[in-house]
Design a protein around this motif. Sequence first.
Motif, short mmCIF file in Angstrom:
data_model
loop_
_atom_site.label_atom_id
_atom_site.label_comp_id
_atom_site.label_asym_id
_atom_site.label_seq_id
_atom_site.Cartn_x
_atom_site.Cartn_y
_atom_site.Cartn_z
N ALA A 89 0.49 15.51 -0.52
CA ALA A 89 0.99 16.85 -0.82
C ALA A 89 1.21 17.03 -2.32
O ALA A 89 0.99 18.13 -2.86
CB ALA A 89 2.29 17.11 -0.06
N SER A 90 1.65 16.00 -3.00
CA SER A 90 1.96 16.12 -4.43
C SER A 90 0.73 16.47 -5.25
O SER A 90 0.84 17.10 -6.31
CB SER A 90 2.59 14.83 -4.94
N HIS A 91 -0.45 16.09 -4.77
CA HIS A 91 -1.66 16.41 -5.52
C HIS A 91 -1.98 17.91 -5.48
O HIS A 91 -2.75 18.40 -6.32
CB HIS A 91 -2.84 15.59 -4.99
N GLY A 92 -1.37 18.63 -4.55
CA GLY A 92 -1.53 20.07 -4.53
C GLY A 92 -0.73 20.78 -5.60
O GLY A 92 -0.92 21.98 -5.84
N LEU A 93 0.17 20.06 -6.28
CA LEU A 93 0.96 20.67 -7.35
C LEU A 93 0.12 21.03 -8.56
O LEU A 93 0.56 21.79 -9.42
CB LEU A 93 2.10 19.72 -7.77
N VAL A 94 -1.08 20.49 -8.65
CA VAL A 94 -1.95 20.79 -9.80
C VAL A 94 -2.58 22.18 -9.67
O VAL A 94 -3.11 22.72 -10.64
CB VAL A 94 -3.06 19.73 -9.95
N HIS A 95 -2.51 22.78 -8.48
CA HIS A 95 -3.15 24.07 -8.26
C HIS A 95 -2.36 25.19 -8.93
O HIS A 95 -1.15 25.06 -9.15
CB HIS A 95 -3.26 24.36 -6.76
N HIS B 52 0.84 -1.20 0.00
CA HIS B 52 0.00 0.00 0.00
C HIS B 52 0.87 1.25 0.00
O HIS B 52 0.59 2.21 -0.74
CB HIS B 52 -0.91 -0.02 1.23
N TYR B 53 1.92 1.25 0.78
CA TYR B 53 2.78 2.43 0.88
C TYR B 53 3.74 2.54 -0.30
O TYR B 53 4.14 3.66 -0.68
CB TYR B 53 3.52 2.41 2.21
N LEU B 54 4.08 1.42 -0.93
CA LEU B 54 4.85 1.48 -2.16
C LEU B 54 4.03 2.15 -3.26
O LEU B 54 4.56 2.91 -4.09
CB LEU B 54 5.28 0.08 -2.58
N ARG B 55 2.73 1.91 -3.26
CA ARG B 55 1.86 2.60 -4.22
C ARG B 55 1.82 4.09 -3.93
O ARG B 55 1.80 4.92 -4.87
CB ARG B 55 0.45 1.99 -4.19
N HIS B 56 1.80 4.49 -2.66
CA HIS B 56 1.89 5.92 -2.32
C HIS B 56 3.18 6.50 -2.90
O HIS B 56 3.19 7.61 -3.45
CB HIS B 56 1.89 6.10 -0.80
N LEU B 57 4.29 5.79 -2.72
CA LEU B 57 5.58 6.27 -3.23
C LEU B 57 5.50 6.52 -4.74
O LEU B 57 5.91 7.58 -5.23
CB LEU B 57 6.67 5.23 -2.91
N ARG B 58 4.99 5.55 -5.46
CA ARG B 58 4.98 5.65 -6.92
C ARG B 58 4.00 6.70 -7.42
O ARG B 58 4.29 7.44 -8.37
CB ARG B 58 4.67 4.28 -7.52
N THR B 59 2.85 6.81 -6.77
CA THR B 59 1.86 7.82 -7.19
C THR B 59 2.38 9.22 -6.91
O THR B 59 2.28 10.11 -7.76
CB THR B 59 0.53 7.60 -6.46
N GLY B 60 2.93 9.43 -5.71
CA GLY B 60 3.47 10.74 -5.38
C GLY B 60 4.63 11.13 -6.29
O GLY B 60 4.71 12.29 -6.75
N ARG B 61 5.52 10.21 -6.56
CA ARG B 61 6.66 10.50 -7.44
C ARG B 61 6.18 10.84 -8.85
O ARG B 61 6.71 11.76 -9.49
CB ARG B 61 7.60 9.31 -7.46
#
Length: 338
Positions: A291-297, A144-153
């Motif tokens: 936090a990375s999803h805030g980069l779309v703003h 689950h956390y490896l998926r967080h790593l890859r999605t955020g990156r």
Amino acid sequence: MSGPAVAAHRAVDAWRSLRPRPGVPEGVELLARRPHSTIYRLTGVGRDGAPVIAKLSPSSTATIERAVYQEVLARVPVSAPRFYGLVAEGDGQDWLFVEDVGTERFSPESPAHRTLAAQWLGRLHATAAPLAATTRLPDRGPGHYLRHLRTGRRMIVDHLHDPTLSADDREVLLGVRRQCDLLESVWDEVERICADVPPTLVHGDLRPKNVRVRATGRGSALLPIDWETAGWGVPAADLAPSRGLALQSQVDLEVYAARAQEYWPGVDTATLCRLVTVGGLFRRLAAVDWASHGLVHPWPQKSVAQLRVYKDELGQLTRSLGPAAEAASALRPPAAPG
């Protein structure tokens, strides 16, 4: 909000469909408006006139919380908020109604709170583990956390060339990407540390704002709330602090080990310290993803500021995994742009 407007409030309408009596609350108070949820306090409608918390959130997370309250916490010997029920709102959202457990927050700096939390978590992890086969909850293991790593990156890489970012902002993003690359290269060590840990119910986001402490006639009771990140997995994230460079657990590990022996025979504080490091990594990876999803703003600087903090924390925690991670950190070249 009070007076005639209360009866027309959406939260009150949902509550009355669940509990027609005692009727309309004395008042409705907005407590929080978050990106994916809104929380109100309904006064005077709970047991013995106590207030009730009404939380509107996506059905995907509301159903996780309902399962935790109804199928796990109701069946294990730990203190928990009273669960009143769930009401579908429509459009993929549900209302969740739980007891208002007060305002005193758990403090990891308090020895009494650390002991209380260790006893509570040890008892929860020990008694909830056998329920994994009968309760449907998401997987919260290393994958689950490896998926967080890859999605955020991926989000970071996709926004490296945003023209609103300064050169310093890009250096921060490249640094986070480098830390993610490094951690992924030694992920086998993370899985090795977790391999012998039996799965149990994990909250996933235990921190002061999500844990209340309440005085009772028999002492203090710990009352975690906001279970939307819960699931079955190793209890690493529950033991680790949510932020900071310190590697100290947020609970007393000796007390926790004594309680957890029932489901994890032979556990000792050395093993738990390694698990705290892994839990710290898990929590930072989830934070990087969010936090990375805030980069779309249009103005992503707030997310960059958060990622700057997580970059340093990820670096220290990864090196703390052991010699293999330290060696990989020394050998890995700087991340290339793009």
